[in-house]
Structure formats: structure tokens, C-alpha cells
Design a protein around this motif. Sequence first.
Motif, PDB file in Angstrom:
ATOM      1  N   ARG A 151       3.032  -6.511 -17.365  1.00  0.00           N
ATOM      2  CA  ARG A 151       4.085  -7.943 -16.330  1.00  0.00           C
ATOM      3  C   ARG A 151       3.508  -7.272 -15.251  1.00  0.00           C
ATOM      4  NH1 ARG A 151       6.875  -5.461 -20.643  1.00  0.00           N
ATOM      5  NH2 ARG A 151       7.632  -7.029 -22.461  1.00  0.00           N
ATOM      6  N   ASP A 152       2.856  -6.360 -14.984  1.00  0.00           N
ATOM      7  CA  ASP A 152       2.984  -6.322 -13.660  1.00  0.00           C
ATOM      8  C   ASP A 152       4.212  -6.082 -12.038  1.00  0.00           C
ATOM      9  OD1 ASP A 152       0.039  -5.942 -13.290  1.00  0.00           O
ATOM     10  OD2 ASP A 152      -0.369  -8.001 -12.511  1.00  0.00           O
ATOM     11  N   MET A 155      13.217  -1.324  -1.053  1.00  0.00           N
ATOM     12  CA  MET A 155      12.526  -2.137  -1.061  1.00  0.00           C
ATOM     13  C   MET A 155      11.944  -2.095   0.260  1.00  0.00           C
ATOM     14  SD  MET A 155      12.680  -3.623  -4.163  1.00  0.00           S
ATOM     15  CE  MET A 155      11.745  -5.197  -3.590  1.00  0.00           C
ATOM     16  N   ALA A 156      13.150  -1.594   0.940  1.00  0.00           N
ATOM     17  CA  ALA A 156      12.520  -0.921   2.619  1.00  0.00           C
ATOM     18  C   ALA A 156      11.229  -0.293   2.834  1.00  0.00           C
ATOM     19  CB  ALA A 156      13.356  -0.793   3.799  1.00  0.00           C
ATOM     20  N   LEU A 157      11.510   0.421   1.907  1.00  0.00           N
ATOM     21  CA  LEU A 157      10.370   1.229   2.030  1.00  0.00           C
ATOM     22  C   LEU A 157       9.187   1.103   1.151  1.00  0.00           C
ATOM     23  CD1 LEU A 157       9.159   4.559   2.088  1.00  0.00           C
ATOM     24  CD2 LEU A 157      10.386   5.020   0.339  1.00  0.00           C
ATOM     25  N   GLY A 194      -0.057   4.494  -7.330  1.00  0.00           N
ATOM     26  CA  GLY A 194       0.094   4.337  -6.485  1.00  0.00           C
ATOM     27  C   GLY A 194      -0.950   3.150  -5.758  1.00  0.00           C
ATOM     28  N   MET A 195      -2.466   2.848  -6.967  1.00  0.00           N
ATOM     29  CA  MET A 195      -3.175   1.660  -7.076  1.00  0.00           C
ATOM     30  C   MET A 195      -2.661   0.984  -7.939  1.00  0.00           C
ATOM     31  SD  MET A 195      -7.196   3.650  -7.602  1.00  0.00           S
ATOM     32  CE  MET A 195      -7.597   1.781  -7.328  1.00  0.00           C
ATOM     33  N   PHE A 196      -2.448   1.300  -9.036  1.00  0.00           N
ATOM     34  CA  PHE A 196      -0.911  -0.032  -9.918  1.00  0.00           C
ATOM     35  C   PHE A 196      -0.102  -0.704  -8.361  1.00  0.00           C
ATOM     36  CE2 PHE A 196       2.809  -0.914 -11.509  1.00  0.00           C
ATOM     37  CZ  PHE A 196       2.375  -2.353 -12.598  1.00  0.00           C
ATOM     38  N   ALA A 197       0.769   0.452  -7.609  1.00  0.00           N
ATOM     39  CA  ALA A 197       1.814  -0.129  -6.681  1.00  0.00           C
ATOM     40  C   ALA A 197       1.183  -0.885  -5.872  1.00  0.00           C
ATOM     41  CB  ALA A 197       2.544   0.733  -6.412  1.00  0.00           C
ATOM     42  N   ASP A 218       7.801  -8.084  -7.176  1.00  0.00           N
ATOM     43  CA  ASP A 218       7.300  -7.763  -9.149  1.00  0.00           C
ATOM     44  C   ASP A 218       8.113  -6.218  -8.674  1.00  0.00           C
ATOM     45  OD1 ASP A 218       5.819  -9.717  -9.132  1.00  0.00           O
ATOM     46  OD2 ASP A 218       4.495  -8.797  -7.887  1.00  0.00           O
ATOM     47  N   ILE A 219       9.151  -5.740  -7.940  1.00  0.00           N
ATOM     48  CA  ILE A 219      10.214  -4.412  -7.735  1.00  0.00           C
ATOM     49  C   ILE A 219      11.589  -5.282  -7.856  1.00  0.00           C
ATOM     50  CG2 ILE A 219      10.933  -2.799  -6.864  1.00  0.00           C
ATOM     51  CD1 ILE A 219       8.342  -2.686  -7.274  1.00  0.00           C
ATOM     52  N   ARG A 220      12.462  -5.090  -8.718  1.00  0.00           N
ATOM     53  CA  ARG A 220      13.230  -5.002  -9.796  1.00  0.00           C
ATOM     54  C   ARG A 220      14.481  -3.849 -10.245  1.00  0.00           C
ATOM     55  NH1 ARG A 220      12.510  -8.751 -15.285  1.00  0.00           N
ATOM     56  NH2 ARG A 220      15.101  -9.269 -14.625  1.00  0.00           N
TER      57      ARG A 220
END
Length: 431
Positions: free
Chosen positions: A123-124, A250-252, A289-292, A299-301
Motif C-alpha cells: 500500500r506504499d 513527521m518533522a523528521l 530507506g529506498m522505500f521511505a 503516506d505516514i500514519r
Amino acid sequence: MAEQHQDLLIQPVPAVPPPPPPVRRSHGWSVVRWFLVALPLVAAGLALGIGAFVVSHAGIYSREESALTSPPAAPRSFTWPFVLDRRVNILLIGVDVTLNNRRQVVNMSRADTLMLVSIDPERDRISALSIPRDTRAFIPGVGTTKINASYAFGGPGLTIKTVEGLLNVPIHYYVKLGPQSFARIIDAIGGVEVDVEKDMKYTDNWAGLRIDLKKGRQLLNGDQADQYIRFRHDAVGDIGRVERQQKVLMALFAKLKDPTTLLSAPTLLRAVAENTHTNLTMTDMITLGMFAVRLSGGDIRTATLPGTFSPLYWEPDQARLTQTLTDLFYGVDPKVLAATGIEVLNGSGIPGLARQTAQRLERLGFRIVRVDTAPAELDATTIIDRAGRPEVTRLLAEILGRSVITREAGTGADITIVVAKDLAATRTSKR
């Protein structure tokens, strides 16, 4: 003693962890392009999961983990070129410092902060569930108490088992952070921009803690960010601190996606390497890392384990927790689970395995309609889908581990699970 023994009997069957994410070949990456992004991606992969953890605000760092308390190293199945092909769950552990009456550090750390990060390539997206340190939980071999005590009793190994028992989610990897880890990681990337919601001022001379922050959007250095996530002296206490951790997460993430982070990559890598303990390899970090870096903020929950305050504990709300887990980690509507009839058959030859598996699934919101013995024993746990609900069978496969999924017509339960010898073998090896 009898009550504790009863708790042990009803513990959920440990999930069969799938192997770490295999990778599939991807084309179009030139050697030069890969080299230019590799360094910051390595940093991003671990720092998003580790630095973003934003927790190692007070801990004892050591690379010497007892063989009795550390989880075994996860098997590896990574190949070039580092493409994530399967969900990965990583438990992030921030340990605290315990002082005696002479203000001397004693060798008994607790899991002061816990966050379960689930990285889902299908789901990325990345999901993170914060677990308040006062959460009431059953610690195997100890009993029911605050979850942060799990680390003191058994290091990362027992902490992982405790969280798996609480959430019924398999954990593949762990990361432990030490005393100044977070501050050093933040300093390595030049700070993070955060909107501090109010003035924060607090002093604890005994613990050597001084917090002095002003309201407003500002660039926080490592020490200031550490102060921000440690502050808990407001009406909601530790829950407010958890929310601030997620805010800095989220800031990072935004900072790691900034192209200028490339210049900080060597410093960041050194800070991560010197201030963390993990069973992730460098290959794993590059893959993550390559995914993130392909993801956006949407996309960050993040979520906090649902519950309520009691005099001693943060009491989990099981109904809301079930909904949070299925939505946040698996993207399945709890109503779909409730509408799907599942039967569990024992094809392992181990008495009681089907019943224990069914109990575990019920706690996750599945509707169990039958538990019985299979006509024959099997070597591989099998999931039979008669109702055409691939999202449910996929979820079951993730929970149970490497399972064979088949589709067939016929009458009976919507889905049949035949637990087999592979599930029984994993359960026995974890005792």
C-alpha cells in the motif's frame, strides 16, 4: 500462582514470523544514480524508523546484549537491488535511566517508550503505533503489570514477546536507542522544524532534566527536540508526550526528504551507528530507506494505543484497539472481518493448537464459526477462501506467517484455516 498459570495458558499463539522481506529485481537504476542516493537513503531508512522514533531521550546504551534476553537474529533473504517486497514490523524501544538514592545509574532499564512501525510496500505506506509506557499488559513469566517493565525483566526479547501478546502482531526486527541517541541524530541533520504548541518549562534537578521552550514554530536542535518530546507535565501526561513524538516523527520525515540532507549523510550514518542497537543489517537499512524516500507525508500514519486512564495504568480499549490495528496496519474494515465466517481446523497433531489460534483471531475481530480437527495432518498451514475475500485471506496470512492460500468453491465457512506442523514447530521453538 494459579492465576498467573491461567494467564500463561490463554496467551495467544505466537505468530509465525514471515521471513524478512525478500526483494525483487528492479530496472532503470544506473550505478551513478544509485551511488548518489545510497548514502542518504541508508540514513533515511534507519533514521526514519529510529530517529523518527524520537524517543531515546533517557536510556542506557550498550551494544552488549545478553544472549538470554535478546531476540535471535532474523534470517536474511535480501538480494540486489534492495527493493522491499513484503511487510516489515519493527519495534522501536527507548530505555530509561534508573538512579539509586545516591543518584548513581543502576543496570536496570525499562522500556520507557515503545513504538511499533509497520512498513507496507503493497500500500506504499508506513504506520506507527505508539504504546504508552504505563499500558497494562501481561509479561510472560512475570504477570500483569506496566508494559515498560518488560525490558527490565528480559531485555528486547521479552519486550518483543510482550508487545506481540498485547497486539497479536508479529514483530520481525527491533531497534533500541540509548541516552543521547535522539539528540545526536537530530543534530546530525541540522535540527527539525516544529511548531511548539505552548511554552514548556520544567526542572528536575534529581534527574538532571531542564526543559525551557517557547511557543511557536522554530528550528529545534537535538537538545531542544529532546526537551520537547520529554515534556509530560500537562493534563494528559504521557499521552501528550506520545503525541509530541509523533509530531516530531513527521518533522523528521520531511527533513530526511530534503535534498540538502545528502550533505549530512556521513554524519547521520555515524550518529545512527554509534547510538543504536538493532538486528537490522546495512542492507536492510538501504532497502527501507529506498522505500521511505518515495513516500509523501500523507503516506505516514500514526496512532496511539486506544485506552483510558486508571489510577495505575493506561487501560487498553480492546474494541478500539482491534479497529485501530486492522485499519492502521492491514487496511481491512473491521465490519468485513465481522461478516466473514472462519473455521479453524487442527491439522498439526498438536492438541489445542486450533483452539488457541481461534482465540487469538477472535481478539483481533475475526468471527470464528467452528473449531475442529482436520481430516488429515498437513505440513503447511493452509487458508481456503470460498467467499472471494482476498483482503481477509491476506491479513490471515500475515498474522499466521507463511501460509498456503487456495481458492475453491463449495459450501461451508467463508474461510477455512488448517493449522499445520509449521505453525506448531514455530510455537514450540519460541518457548
